[in-house]
Structure formats: C-alpha cells, structure tokens
Motif scaffolding. Structure first.
Motif, PDB file in Angstrom:
ATOM      1  N   SER A  21       0.716  -1.323  -0.082  1.00 59.97           N
ATOM      2  CA  SER A  21       0.227  -0.031   0.064  1.00 59.97           C
ATOM      3  C   SER A  21       0.912   1.291   0.209  1.00 59.97           C
ATOM      4  CB  SER A  21      -0.711   0.173   1.298  1.00 59.97           C
ATOM      5  OG  SER A  21      -1.730  -1.096   1.251  1.00 59.97           O
ATOM      6  N   CYS A  22       0.278   2.228  -0.475  1.00 61.01           N
ATOM      7  CA  CYS A  22       1.026   3.631  -0.542  1.00 61.01           C
ATOM      8  C   CYS A  22      -0.068   4.475  -0.073  1.00 61.01           C
ATOM      9  CB  CYS A  22       1.794   3.784  -1.847  1.00 61.01           C
ATOM     10  SG  CYS A  22       2.354   5.537  -2.214  1.00 61.01           S
ATOM     11  N   VAL A  23       0.163   5.405   0.916  1.00 63.79           N
ATOM     12  CA  VAL A  23      -0.732   6.459   1.395  1.00 63.79           C
ATOM     13  C   VAL A  23       0.063   7.757   0.808  1.00 63.79           C
ATOM     14  CG1 VAL A  23      -1.882   7.599   3.159  1.00 63.79           C
ATOM     15  CG2 VAL A  23      -1.471   5.123   3.010  1.00 63.79           C
ATOM     16  N   ALA A  24      -0.611   8.510  -0.023  1.00 63.59           N
ATOM     17  CA  ALA A  24      -0.364   9.963  -0.343  1.00 63.59           C
ATOM     18  C   ALA A  24      -0.734  10.966   0.231  1.00 63.59           C
ATOM     19  CB  ALA A  24      -0.251  10.099  -1.813  1.00 63.59           C
ATOM     20  N   SER A  25       0.084  12.117   0.538  1.00 62.69           N
ATOM     21  CA  SER A  25      -0.626  13.159   1.195  1.00 62.69           C
ATOM     22  C   SER A  25       0.336  14.512   0.643  1.00 62.69           C
ATOM     23  CB  SER A  25      -0.369  13.343   2.641  1.00 62.69           C
ATOM     24  OG  SER A  25       1.007  13.027   3.172  1.00 62.69           O
ATOM     25  N   GLY A  26      -0.457  15.661   0.556  1.00 68.32           N
ATOM     26  CA  GLY A  26       0.346  16.680   0.078  1.00 68.32           C
ATOM     27  C   GLY A  26      -0.045  17.080  -1.276  1.00 68.32           C
ATOM     28  N   PHE A  27      -0.856  16.209  -1.856  1.00 74.33           N
ATOM     29  CA  PHE A  27      -1.173  16.292  -3.386  1.00 74.33           C
ATOM     30  C   PHE A  27      -2.265  15.264  -3.503  1.00 74.33           C
ATOM     31  CE2 PHE A  27       0.304  12.386  -5.316  1.00 74.33           C
ATOM     32  CZ  PHE A  27       1.161  11.947  -4.192  1.00 74.33           C
ATOM     33  N   THR A  28      -3.105  15.445  -4.715  1.00 74.60           N
ATOM     34  CA  THR A  28      -3.888  14.425  -5.008  1.00 74.60           C
ATOM     35  C   THR A  28      -3.517  13.542  -6.137  1.00 74.60           C
ATOM     36  OG1 THR A  28      -4.974  15.891  -6.357  1.00 74.60           O
ATOM     37  CG2 THR A  28      -5.855  15.868  -4.226  1.00 74.60           C
ATOM     38  N   THR A  29      -3.625  12.186  -5.713  1.00 73.70           N
ATOM     39  CA  THR A  29      -3.360  11.172  -6.745  1.00 73.70           C
ATOM     40  C   THR A  29      -3.905  11.219  -7.970  1.00 73.70           C
ATOM     41  OG1 THR A  29      -4.740   9.647  -5.690  1.00 73.70           O
ATOM     42  CG2 THR A  29      -2.509   9.790  -4.937  1.00 73.70           C
ATOM     43  N   VAL A  30      -5.191  11.751  -8.122  1.00 70.08           N
ATOM     44  CA  VAL A  30      -6.074  11.588  -9.104  1.00 70.08           C
ATOM     45  C   VAL A  30      -5.430  12.727 -10.337  1.00 70.08           C
ATOM     46  CG1 VAL A  30      -7.549  13.697  -8.516  1.00 70.08           C
ATOM     47  CG2 VAL A  30      -8.337  11.893 -10.108  1.00 70.08           C
ATOM     48  N   ASP A  31      -4.712  13.687  -9.998  1.00 67.66           N
ATOM     49  CA  ASP A  31      -4.156  14.537 -10.749  1.00 67.66           C
ATOM     50  C   ASP A  31      -2.617  14.196 -11.167  1.00 67.66           C
ATOM     51  OD1 ASP A  31      -5.511  17.243  -8.869  1.00 67.66           O
ATOM     52  OD2 ASP A  31      -6.364  16.319 -10.697  1.00 67.66           O
ATOM     53  N   ASN A  32      -2.063  13.185 -10.700  1.00 75.55           N
ATOM     54  CA  ASN A  32      -0.620  12.870 -10.976  1.00 75.55           C
ATOM     55  C   ASN A  32      -0.384  11.350 -11.235  1.00 75.55           C
ATOM     56  OD1 ASN A  32       1.127  15.327  -9.677  1.00 75.55           O
ATOM     57  ND2 ASN A  32      -0.683  14.946  -8.459  1.00 75.55           N
ATOM     58  N   ILE A  33       0.698  11.140 -12.091  1.00 82.49           N
ATOM     59  CA  ILE A  33       1.124   9.786 -12.332  1.00 82.49           C
ATOM     60  C   ILE A  33       1.875   9.379 -11.097  1.00 82.49           C
ATOM     61  CG2 ILE A  33       2.837   8.623 -13.743  1.00 82.49           C
ATOM     62  CD1 ILE A  33       2.572  10.792 -16.086  1.00 82.49           C
ATOM     63  N   MET A  34       1.492   8.069 -10.938  1.00 85.56           N
ATOM     64  CA  MET A  34       1.938   7.300  -9.718  1.00 85.56           C
ATOM     65  C   MET A  34       2.770   6.175 -10.419  1.00 85.56           C
ATOM     66  SD  MET A  34       0.928   9.117  -6.927  1.00 85.56           S
ATOM     67  CE  MET A  34       0.948   7.823  -5.718  1.00 85.56           C
ATOM     68  N   ARG A  35       3.878   5.747  -9.440  1.00 85.76           N
ATOM     69  CA  ARG A  35       4.629   4.376  -9.846  1.00 85.76           C
ATOM     70  C   ARG A  35       5.217   3.673  -8.844  1.00 85.76           C
ATOM     71  NH1 ARG A  35       7.527   9.475 -10.944  1.00 85.76           N
ATOM     72  NH2 ARG A  35       6.679   9.519 -13.160  1.00 85.76           N
ATOM     73  N   TRP A  36       5.914   2.932  -9.279  1.00 82.55           N
ATOM     74  CA  TRP A  36       6.337   1.720  -8.382  1.00 82.55           C
ATOM     75  C   TRP A  36       7.745   1.225  -8.506  1.00 82.55           C
ATOM     76  CZ3 TRP A  36       4.597   0.646  -3.329  1.00 82.55           C
ATOM     77  CH2 TRP A  36       3.290   0.728  -3.115  1.00 82.55           C
ATOM     78  N   ALA A  37       8.736   1.227  -7.921  1.00 89.87           N
ATOM     79  CA  ALA A  37       9.974   1.134  -8.120  1.00 89.87           C
ATOM     80  C   ALA A  37      10.609   0.137  -7.133  1.00 89.87           C
ATOM     81  CB  ALA A  37      10.839   2.168  -8.318  1.00 89.87           C
ATOM     82  N   ARG A  38      11.632  -0.458  -7.325  1.00 90.21           N
ATOM     83  CA  ARG A  38      12.274  -1.515  -6.541  1.00 90.21           C
ATOM     84  C   ARG A  38      13.698  -1.223  -6.456  1.00 90.21           C
ATOM     85  NH1 ARG A  38      10.767  -7.364  -8.555  1.00 90.21           N
ATOM     86  NH2 ARG A  38      12.564  -7.594 -10.029  1.00 90.21           N
ATOM     87  N   GLN A  39      14.514  -1.689  -5.265  1.00 84.40           N
ATOM     88  CA  GLN A  39      15.880  -1.596  -5.373  1.00 84.40           C
ATOM     89  C   GLN A  39      16.543  -2.710  -4.498  1.00 84.40           C
ATOM     90  OE1 GLN A  39      17.457   2.329  -3.988  1.00 84.40           O
ATOM     91  NE2 GLN A  39      19.327   1.913  -5.020  1.00 84.40           N
ATOM     92  N   VAL A  40      17.419  -3.192  -4.715  1.00 85.26           N
ATOM     93  CA  VAL A  40      18.144  -4.021  -3.998  1.00 85.26           C
ATOM     94  C   VAL A  40      19.604  -3.618  -3.802  1.00 85.26           C
ATOM     95  CG1 VAL A  40      17.003  -6.192  -5.067  1.00 85.26           C
ATOM     96  CG2 VAL A  40      19.158  -5.291  -5.795  1.00 85.26           C
ATOM     97  N   PRO A  41      20.211  -3.941  -2.596  1.00 85.14           N
ATOM     98  CA  PRO A  41      21.495  -3.449  -2.144  1.00 85.14           C
ATOM     99  C   PRO A  41      22.494  -3.653  -3.331  1.00 85.14           C
ATOM    100  CG  PRO A  41      20.697  -4.657  -0.290  1.00 85.14           C
ATOM    101  CD  PRO A  41      19.681  -4.839  -1.500  1.00 85.14           C
ATOM    102  N   GLY A  42      23.297  -2.496  -3.600  1.00 84.77           N
ATOM    103  CA  GLY A  42      24.366  -2.566  -4.531  1.00 84.77           C
ATOM    104  C   GLY A  42      23.699  -2.137  -5.967  1.00 84.77           C
ATOM    105  N   LYS A  43      22.561  -2.031  -6.285  1.00 85.03           N
ATOM    106  CA  LYS A  43      22.042  -1.879  -7.391  1.00 85.03           C
ATOM    107  C   LYS A  43      21.396  -0.380  -7.509  1.00 85.03           C
ATOM    108  CE  LYS A  43      21.978  -6.675  -9.351  1.00 85.03           C
ATOM    109  NZ  LYS A  43      21.025  -7.460 -10.080  1.00 85.03           N
TER     110      LYS A  43
END
Length: 113
Positions: A21-43
């Motif tokens: 889950s991702c809770v957003a505040s300070g802006f409205t998600t309906v007006d913005n592109i949202m994305r998911w990313a991931r990271q492993v150590p060293g990359k």
C-alpha cells in the motif's frame, strides 16, 4: 508537503502473494502519475510500473503484478503474485509533483523459503 508512505512488505514464500500500500498526502493522486520501483543493495532503483490513464509494467512483472489506485482515498496498491526470490527488494512508491520526483521510504519484501 508531499509525503508517500509504503506498507505491506514482509517475508513471503516463493509462489506467494503480497499487497503493498502507498498512502499519499500533500497532493491528490487523481491529478498525478504514480509509480512503483524497487531496489536491491548495490543496484540502482528499478522501475516496476506506472499508473497513469493506463497502467504499464516492467517486463519482469507483467502478468504477476497489478497496480490499483484508489484516488478517493489518495492511495495506490501493488498486488504481487507468484513471487520469486528475485523479487526480493525494497519497494518504493513515487510521483512527480511540481517538477520534482518524490519517493517514500520504502517497504522491504523478502521472498524466501
């Protein structure tokens, strides 16, 4: 002030599922592109998917991960199925607001037996 807070990570066995889950505040998600990313150590951070007028996904998650947005709640979810150890990473939600990229603090997903 833009804030993004991820939750839902944890330890899951190979082949299992998780919902982030991702809770957003300070802006409205309906007006913005949202994305998911991931990271492993060293990359570097690796794009997972984007939610705009349509959803798009990295090839390595297509058919397994699904992004769902609930703009009424200013939230976004990442449904992850058929997880494999290669999916182990810190997962981040992000957006671009007023020309700047914003990311949450991340949530750890560990896929292991």
């Amino acid at each position: 002030q833009v804030q993004l807070v991820e939750s839902g990570g944890g330890l899951v066995q190979p082949g299992g599922s998780l919902r982030l889950s991702c809770v957003a505040s300070g802006f409205t998600t309906v007006d913005n592109i949202m994305r998911w990313a991931r990271q492993v150590p060293g990359k570097g951070r690796e794009w997972v998917g984007t939610s705009d007028s349509d959803n798009s996904y990295a090839d390595f998650v297509k058919g397994r991960f699904t992004i769902f947005r609930d703009d009424a709640k200013n939230m976004m979810y990442l449904y992850m199925n058929r997880l494999s150890p290669e999916d182990t990473a810190v997962y981040y939600c992000g957006t671009t607001y007023a020309g700047d990229d914003h990311w949450g603090q991340g949530t750890q997903v560990t896929v292991s037996s």
